[in-house]
Enzyme design. Sequence first.
Site, PDB file in Angstrom:
ATOM      1  N   GLU A 137       0.873  -1.235   0.020  1.00 45.87           N
ATOM      2  CA  GLU A 137      -0.122  -0.115   0.101  1.00 45.87           C
ATOM      3  C   GLU A 137       0.897   1.278  -0.178  1.00 45.87           C
ATOM      4  O   GLU A 137       0.419   2.170  -0.630  1.00 45.87           O
ATOM      5  CB  GLU A 137      -1.021   0.166   1.260  1.00 45.87           C
ATOM      6  CG  GLU A 137      -1.815  -1.118   1.246  1.00 45.87           C
ATOM      7  CD  GLU A 137      -2.627  -1.422  -0.226  1.00 45.87           C
ATOM      8  OE1 GLU A 137      -2.933  -0.296  -0.809  1.00 45.87           O
ATOM      9  OE2 GLU A 137      -3.081  -2.406  -0.713  1.00 45.87           O
ATOM     10  N   HIS A 165       1.821   2.093  -3.471  1.00 43.60           N
ATOM     11  CA  HIS A 165       0.834   3.162  -4.166  1.00 43.60           C
ATOM     12  C   HIS A 165       1.084   4.498  -3.782  1.00 43.60           C
ATOM     13  O   HIS A 165       0.970   5.527  -4.449  1.00 43.60           O
ATOM     14  CB  HIS A 165      -0.460   2.642  -3.941  1.00 43.60           C
ATOM     15  CG  HIS A 165      -1.012   1.374  -4.674  1.00 43.60           C
ATOM     16  ND1 HIS A 165      -0.653   1.145  -5.625  1.00 43.60           N
ATOM     17  CD2 HIS A 165      -1.570   0.261  -3.927  1.00 43.60           C
ATOM     18  CE1 HIS A 165      -1.360   0.040  -5.988  1.00 43.60           C
ATOM     19  NE2 HIS A 165      -1.617  -0.532  -4.935  1.00 43.60           N
TER      20      HIS A 165
END
Length: 224
Positions: free
Chosen positions: A97, A100
Amino acid sequence: MGQYLIYLALIIIIPIWAQMRVKKTYKRYSKVRNESNMTGAEVARKILDENGLSNVQVEEVKGTLSDHYDPRSKVVRLSSGNYHEPSAAAQAVAAHEVGHAIQDAEAYAFLRFRHALVPVASFGSNASIFLIIAGAFFSQVLLGVGIAFFALAVLFQFVTLPVEFNASNRAMNQLVSSGIIRNNEERQTKKVLNAAAWTYVASALVALLELVRLVLLFTGMNED
């Protein structure tokens, strides 16, 4: 009839298989303690800070495997288990994550393209259902327009693939370069990341199969 049964089997089996794989892998490595003894929240915070992203927050979110990065709020949200637990799965998911978030900070081309496609793909996905149903009964033109809209949703699925694989690659590089994982942990981290990636591959394949079916339906109507 036989071809249609094969098609049904594929669109049912592929996503189920992908989901079972990711859940099995996640469950296995969520029980394995990582060597750094860092929770997912700590891993995310460390990688973010090392990349100059102190402005990005790390928050807990309810659910299992509900982890995601919110580019609008600049927040990495981790499910409770990953946020609090120092597991091999938690550090892999957290790093992914954060991958990202790094993509967002670096204006990664495919991520920007995917963001631009969101409203178009969302509208196309919703509108295509009604247009395809109406077109199948009343008008080839409506069917063709519906298929074109659905193709935009399929395009979104395939643009998602390089975004997710790149985030996983960034996750591995960050975990290794920051010293969070050792050599003997790389294999299990890759297993968690690869299992998660297959859910996106499965979604893209199912969407493509449906698009091919619709195109064949459209061309068959034209021949008639």
